[in-house]
Design a protein around this motif. Structure first.
Motif, PDB file in Angstrom:
ATOM      1  N   UNK A   1      25.182 -29.507 112.558  1.00 22.07           N
ATOM      2  CA  UNK A   1      26.328 -29.475 113.241  1.00 22.07           C
ATOM      3  C   UNK A   1      27.114 -30.815 113.582  1.00 22.07           C
ATOM      4  N   UNK A   2      28.445 -30.871 113.785  1.00 24.73           N
ATOM      5  CA  UNK A   2      29.191 -32.115 113.628  1.00 24.73           C
ATOM      6  C   UNK A   2      29.084 -32.584 115.278  1.00 24.73           C
ATOM      7  N   UNK A   3      28.615 -33.665 115.491  1.00 20.75           N
ATOM      8  CA  UNK A   3      28.667 -34.206 116.821  1.00 20.75           C
ATOM      9  C   UNK A   3      30.156 -34.577 117.333  1.00 20.75           C
ATOM     10  N   UNK A   4      30.280 -34.786 118.485  1.00 16.00           N
ATOM     11  CA  UNK A   4      31.852 -35.328 118.641  1.00 16.00           C
ATOM     12  C   UNK A   4      32.133 -36.754 118.058  1.00 16.00           C
ATOM     13  N   UNK A   5      31.123 -37.636 117.973  1.00 15.43           N
ATOM     14  CA  UNK A   5      31.373 -38.786 117.144  1.00 15.43           C
ATOM     15  C   UNK A   5      31.848 -38.634 115.632  1.00 15.43           C
ATOM     16  N   UNK A   6      31.634 -37.553 115.027  1.00 18.43           N
ATOM     17  CA  UNK A   6      32.091 -37.057 113.634  1.00 18.43           C
ATOM     18  C   UNK A   6      30.660 -37.195 112.810  1.00 18.43           C
ATOM     19  N   UNK A   7      29.632 -37.587 113.459  1.00 19.62           N
ATOM     20  CA  UNK A   7      28.289 -37.542 112.736  1.00 19.62           C
ATOM     21  C   UNK A   7      27.737 -36.116 112.535  1.00 19.62           C
ATOM     22  N   UNK A   8      27.097 -35.789 111.408  1.00 26.33           N
ATOM     23  CA  UNK A   8      26.173 -34.592 111.304  1.00 26.33           C
ATOM     24  C   UNK A   8      25.133 -34.648 111.734  1.00 26.33           C
ATOM     25  N   UNK A   9      24.719 -33.718 112.674  1.00 32.74           N
ATOM     26  CA  UNK A   9      23.248 -33.782 112.928  1.00 32.74           C
ATOM     27  C   UNK A   9      22.383 -32.670 112.576  1.00 32.74           C
ATOM     28  N   UNK A  10      21.227 -32.605 112.357  1.00 33.09           N
ATOM     29  CA  UNK A  10      20.363 -31.631 112.052  1.00 33.09           C
ATOM     30  C   UNK A  10      19.296 -31.586 113.140  1.00 33.09           C
ATOM     31  N   UNK A  11      19.333 -30.281 113.825  1.00 33.89           N
ATOM     32  CA  UNK A  11      18.166 -29.947 114.819  1.00 33.89           C
ATOM     33  C   UNK A  11      17.368 -28.616 114.285  1.00 33.89           C
ATOM     34  N   UNK A  12      15.957 -28.857 115.056  1.00 37.44           N
ATOM     35  CA  UNK A  12      15.313 -27.676 114.637  1.00 37.44           C
ATOM     36  C   UNK A  12      14.901 -26.828 115.957  1.00 37.44           C
ATOM     37  N   UNK A  13      15.267 -25.795 116.105  1.00 34.97           N
ATOM     38  CA  UNK A  13      14.933 -25.042 117.252  1.00 34.97           C
ATOM     39  C   UNK A  13      13.307 -24.706 117.311  1.00 34.97           C
ATOM     40  N   UNK A  14      12.846 -25.360 118.431  1.00 39.37           N
ATOM     41  CA  UNK A  14      11.341 -25.227 118.515  1.00 39.37           C
ATOM     42  C   UNK A  14      11.110 -23.938 119.484  1.00 39.37           C
ATOM     43  N   UNK A  15      11.863 -23.553 120.514  1.00 36.96           N
ATOM     44  CA  UNK A  15      11.615 -22.398 121.217  1.00 36.96           C
ATOM     45  C   UNK A  15      12.895 -21.974 121.838  1.00 36.96           C
ATOM     46  N   UNK A  16      13.318 -20.593 122.098  1.00 36.97           N
ATOM     47  CA  UNK A  16      14.322 -19.872 122.941  1.00 36.97           C
ATOM     48  C   UNK A  16      13.625 -18.870 123.820  1.00 36.97           C
ATOM     49  N   UNK A  17      13.448 -19.070 124.946  1.00 31.67           N
ATOM     50  CA  UNK A  17      13.264 -18.149 126.038  1.00 31.67           C
ATOM     51  C   UNK A  17      14.230 -17.806 126.980  1.00 31.67           C
ATOM     52  N   UNK A  18      14.200 -16.717 127.466  1.00 32.88           N
ATOM     53  CA  UNK A  18      15.162 -16.338 128.687  1.00 32.88           C
ATOM     54  C   UNK A  18      15.038 -17.429 129.910  1.00 32.88           C
ATOM     55  N   UNK A  19      15.918 -17.602 130.553  1.00 38.81           N
ATOM     56  CA  UNK A  19      16.213 -18.296 131.869  1.00 38.81           C
ATOM     57  C   UNK A  19      15.823 -17.304 132.930  1.00 38.81           C
ATOM     58  N   UNK A  20      14.931 -17.730 133.843  1.00 37.50           N
ATOM     59  CA  UNK A  20      14.361 -16.763 134.805  1.00 37.50           C
ATOM     60  C   UNK A  20      14.752 -17.451 136.246  1.00 37.50           C
ATOM     61  N   UNK A  21      15.323 -18.526 136.319  1.00 41.89           N
ATOM     62  CA  UNK A  21      15.447 -19.013 137.522  1.00 41.89           C
ATOM     63  C   UNK A  21      16.629 -18.430 138.335  1.00 41.89           C
TER      64      UNK A  21
END
Length: 167
Positions: A147-167
């Protein structure tokens, strides 16, 4: 610089909606009345130019009125949803853990994808309309996303986990 716009709807759990509605009612009722009373009392003291209490109360009134407008807008656009399924797919209401490609796992970051106004203690909230939020929305645990960050740099991330928010 492009201006970021909020999505047409704001995802909220019923609990978050109820808390924001209660805050709005409190601000529109007792809190607003108390500040108006302080402004009136300070005005009765005379010269307003040098009356610190009057200026502080007026400033607080401005902040309260701004928060009231923000809450009214958010509640008007709210979509009350159930907690999303625990299927590893990133969507509003999920707690997401990610890391930048090349970083160690101990540098992973965790946040809630949702309305920033419901920020729970100890957990950062990213809007689904944010650069990172929009890039990972709909992706799955294990996916690598650019994705493109606000500063114009392209950043790459790995999604390690995605769990429902229960709070």
């Amino acid at each position: 610089m492009t201006q970021q716009t909020e999505p047409a709807t704001v995802w909220l759990t019923q609990d978050a909606y109820d808390k924001l509605k209660a805050e709005l009612e409190d601000l529109k009722g007792p809190v607003r009345q108390e500040v108006i009373a302080r402004i009136s009392a300070a005005r009765d003291e005379g010269d307003l130019k040098e009356n610190g209490g009057y200026h502080a109360a007026r400033e607080e009134q401005g902040k309260i009125e701004g928060r009231i407008r923000q809450l009214e807008d958010m509640l008007r656009r709210a979509e009350i949803g159930e907690t999303p399924p625990d299927d590893g797919v990133v969507e509003p209401g999920m707690v997401v853990t990610y890391k930048f490609v090349g970083d160690d796992d101990d540098e992973a970051e965790t946040f809630l994808l949702g309305a920033r106004e419901i920020e729970p203690e100890g957990l950062t909230v990213y809007s689904p309309a944010s650069p990172l939020g929009s890039a990972i929305n709909g992706k799955r645990k294990g996916d690598t996303v650019s994705y493109e960050a606000p500063n114009g740099k392209t950043l790459e991330v790995v999604i390690l986990d995605a769990t429902p928010f229960t709070g």
